[in-house]
Design a protein around this motif. Structure first.
Motif, short mmCIF file in Angstrom:
data_model
loop_
_atom_site.label_atom_id
_atom_site.label_comp_id
_atom_site.label_asym_id
_atom_site.label_seq_id
_atom_site.Cartn_x
_atom_site.Cartn_y
_atom_site.Cartn_z
N ASP A 7 0.84 -1.20 0.00
CA ASP A 7 0.00 0.00 0.00
C ASP A 7 0.88 1.25 0.00
O ASP A 7 1.96 1.26 0.59
N VAL A 8 0.38 2.29 -0.63
CA VAL A 8 1.08 3.57 -0.69
C VAL A 8 0.20 4.63 -0.05
O VAL A 8 -0.90 4.91 -0.53
N HIS A 9 0.67 5.21 1.05
CA HIS A 9 -0.03 6.30 1.71
C HIS A 9 0.59 7.62 1.24
O HIS A 9 1.70 7.97 1.63
N SER A 10 -0.15 8.33 0.41
CA SER A 10 0.33 9.59 -0.16
C SER A 10 -0.36 10.76 0.52
O SER A 10 -1.55 10.70 0.83
N ASN A 11 0.39 11.86 0.72
CA ASN A 11 -0.24 13.02 1.33
C ASN A 11 -1.15 13.77 0.34
O ASN A 11 -1.81 14.74 0.71
N GLY A 15 -11.32 21.47 -8.62
CA GLY A 15 -9.97 21.93 -8.91
C GLY A 15 -8.91 21.05 -8.28
O GLY A 15 -7.93 20.68 -8.95
N TYR A 16 -9.09 20.70 -7.00
CA TYR A 16 -8.07 19.87 -6.36
C TYR A 16 -8.04 18.46 -6.93
O TYR A 16 -6.96 17.91 -7.20
N VAL A 17 -9.21 17.88 -7.13
CA VAL A 17 -9.25 16.51 -7.67
C VAL A 17 -8.62 16.45 -9.05
O VAL A 17 -7.84 15.53 -9.36
N ARG A 40 -1.32 15.54 -11.67
CA ARG A 40 -0.02 15.31 -11.04
C ARG A 40 0.35 13.84 -11.04
O ARG A 40 1.52 13.48 -11.26
N THR A 41 -0.62 12.97 -10.79
CA THR A 41 -0.35 11.54 -10.71
C THR A 41 -0.40 10.85 -12.07
O THR A 41 -0.01 9.68 -12.18
N GLY A 42 -0.92 11.55 -13.07
CA GLY A 42 -1.09 10.92 -14.38
C GLY A 42 -2.29 9.99 -14.44
O GLY A 42 -2.44 9.24 -15.40
N GLY A 43 -3.14 10.09 -13.44
CA GLY A 43 -4.29 9.19 -13.39
C GLY A 43 -5.54 9.76 -14.02
O GLY A 43 -6.60 9.12 -13.96
N GLY A 44 -5.44 10.95 -14.58
CA GLY A 44 -6.62 11.53 -15.21
C GLY A 44 -7.62 12.03 -14.19
O GLY A 44 -7.30 12.18 -13.01
N PRO A 45 -8.85 12.30 -14.62
CA PRO A 45 -9.86 12.88 -13.73
C PRO A 45 -10.14 12.05 -12.49
O PRO A 45 -10.59 12.58 -11.48
N ASP A 102 -7.48 6.82 -7.12
CA ASP A 102 -6.32 5.92 -7.02
C ASP A 102 -5.51 6.24 -5.77
O ASP A 102 -4.99 5.34 -5.10
N VAL A 103 -5.37 7.52 -5.45
CA VAL A 103 -4.66 7.91 -4.23
C VAL A 103 -5.39 7.35 -3.01
O VAL A 103 -4.76 6.79 -2.10
N GLN A 104 -6.71 7.49 -2.98
CA GLN A 104 -7.48 6.95 -1.86
C GLN A 104 -7.38 5.44 -1.80
O GLN A 104 -7.36 4.85 -0.71
N ALA A 105 -7.32 4.80 -2.94
CA ALA A 105 -7.19 3.34 -2.96
C ALA A 105 -5.89 2.90 -2.30
O ALA A 105 -5.82 1.82 -1.71
N GLY A 106 -4.85 3.74 -2.40
CA GLY A 106 -3.59 3.42 -1.73
C GLY A 106 -3.73 3.39 -0.22
O GLY A 106 -2.95 2.75 0.47
N TRP A 107 -4.74 4.09 0.28
CA TRP A 107 -5.07 4.05 1.70
C TRP A 107 -6.12 2.98 2.01
O TRP A 107 -6.63 2.92 3.13
N ARG A 108 -6.47 2.19 1.00
CA ARG A 108 -7.54 1.19 1.10
C ARG A 108 -8.87 1.85 1.48
O ARG A 108 -9.63 1.33 2.30
#
Length: 392
Positions: free
Chosen positions: A79-83, A244-246, A252-257, A262-268
């Protein structure tokens, strides 16, 4: 909602005088909570201030303020916990406080949280006073202060800031100040993902207002309705913070809209309609001790649903129903961090209005005893909670 808009809002000085009992009562409840926390923590050789400002999510906000975005922790399970999961308004304000004072980022978070909690209490009073009168407004504020997880209101967390922005945005809607409502909804959307609930409330109220005016104009045989420019502007402003933030995170992540998901998924963490939470509750009924906790969870969820239905029966204004319904749905239907659900429900203050109205109808001495007892229990629970597992 039209009837509410026809009542003139009091001047700022008059509004503060009217809200003074609620704000003083709120400060007293929170002071009691902090006193009990500091005494309890000292008895366990811990720092109560550290628990408020430098643990759990508070640390992540400080890292955003100090390092900017891009910090992450990779766990052993992959898992990746990103700020990037944390919205930016609170760390921006922490950075601002540190820039103009000798305080640290963590200290800034505590100051922002304290001021925001008072602003939230005032906003809750303003909404409840508008809907049910002054006594109910005071009771609503004290009930919110005395929630079991009310100690979070004194932490360097974003709940108080979000609740303040949401409450004042809803008040602006109730008083027909559409641009103000939109700006505050925008800021709420920069504070927490649940800012979508404020956007939904603004949009629902605006659409209902459009339809109501058209029906009124048609019944009077008029061809024109009042200018909708300010209402439309408020609607356009409201979603800009969240969107705007989303979208920025996705870029920034290259994950599109949908990159933020995907960031939240890293936190499960995600949204599954409550399936994971239902499984979590069902899993409690495997032994007697845990079955008691499971029954308590079911009772808690049933109470939340009952309070929402009570507000519906009492014909709460549409924006309050939409807002509290959205906050409740997003909190209960998230797929992870089950222990944080009471904290996630804390901004849904309109759920407390039926209880506040019932207390307001009691004799002052009786309601004071009830609220005092709740405040005492909340203070003890808050100290126990933060010195134990604490909020995730």
């Amino acid at each position: 909602m039209t009837d509410l808009q026809t009542r003139a809002a009091p001047s700022r000085a008059g509004a503060l005088r009217r809200a003074a009992p609620a704000l003083l009562g709120y400060a007293a409840v929170r002071a009691l909570g902090l006193l009990v926390l500091f005494v309890w923590s000292a008895a366990r050789d811990k720092s109560g201030y550290t628990l408020l400002t430098a643990r759990w999510d508070a640390l992540w906000y400080v890292r955003v303020a100090e390092l900017g975005y891009g910090y992450e922790v990779r766990l052993a399970n992959g898992d990746v916990h990103s700020n990037l999961a944390f919205f930016p308004l609170l760390p921006w304000l922490e950075r601002l406080v540190a820039a103009v004072s000798p305080l640290s980022y963590a200290d800034g978070g505590f100051v922002v949280g304290a001021l925001a909690s008072l602003a939230a209490a005032w906003g809750i009073f303003a909404v409840a006073d508008r809907v049910h009168g002054r006594r109910a407004g005071v009771c609503a504020v004290l009930l919110w202060a005395a929630l079991p997880v009310g100690i979070v209101q004194s932490m360097a967390y974003s709940e108080s800031l979000f609740t303040a922005l949401a409450a004042w945005s809803l008040y602006a809607v109730l008083t027909g100040r559409w641009v103000t409502a939109g700006v505050l909804a925008l800021l709420a959307g920069l504070t927490r993902p649940v800012g979508l609930a404020v956007v939904a409330a603004v949009w629902a109220a605006a659409i209902a207002s459009f339809l109501g005016e058209r029906r009124a104009a048609a019944s009077l045989g008029e061809r024109r309705t009042p200018s909708p420019v300010r209402r439309i502007l408020g609607m356009l402003l409201a979603p800009l913070g969240t969107a705007g933030y989303v979208l920025w995170v996705g870029h920034r992540t290259g994950g599109g809209p949908l990159g933020y998901l995907d960031v939240q998924a890293g936190w499960r963490n995600g949204f599954d309609g409550g399936y994971a939470f239902a499984r979590f509750v069902a899993g409690k009924f495997t032994s007697f001790p845990s079955a008691v906790a499971g029954a308590g969870l079911i009772l808690g969820v049933a109470s939340v649903v009952w309070l929402y239905l009570a507000g519906l029966r009492r014909r709460q204004p549409l924006p309050l129903l939409v807002y509290s319904g959205a906050v409740t749905a997003l909190a209960l239907c998230a797929s992870s961090y089950f222990g944080s659900k009471p904290r996630l429900l804390m901004p849904a203050f309109p759920l407390l209005l039926p209880l506040a109205l019932a207390l307001a109808r009691q004799r002052t001495r009786r309601s004071a005893w009830i609220l005092g007892a709740l405040a005492a229990v909340s203070s003890v629970y808050g100290a126990f909670w933060l010195n134990g597992s604490g909020p995730p």
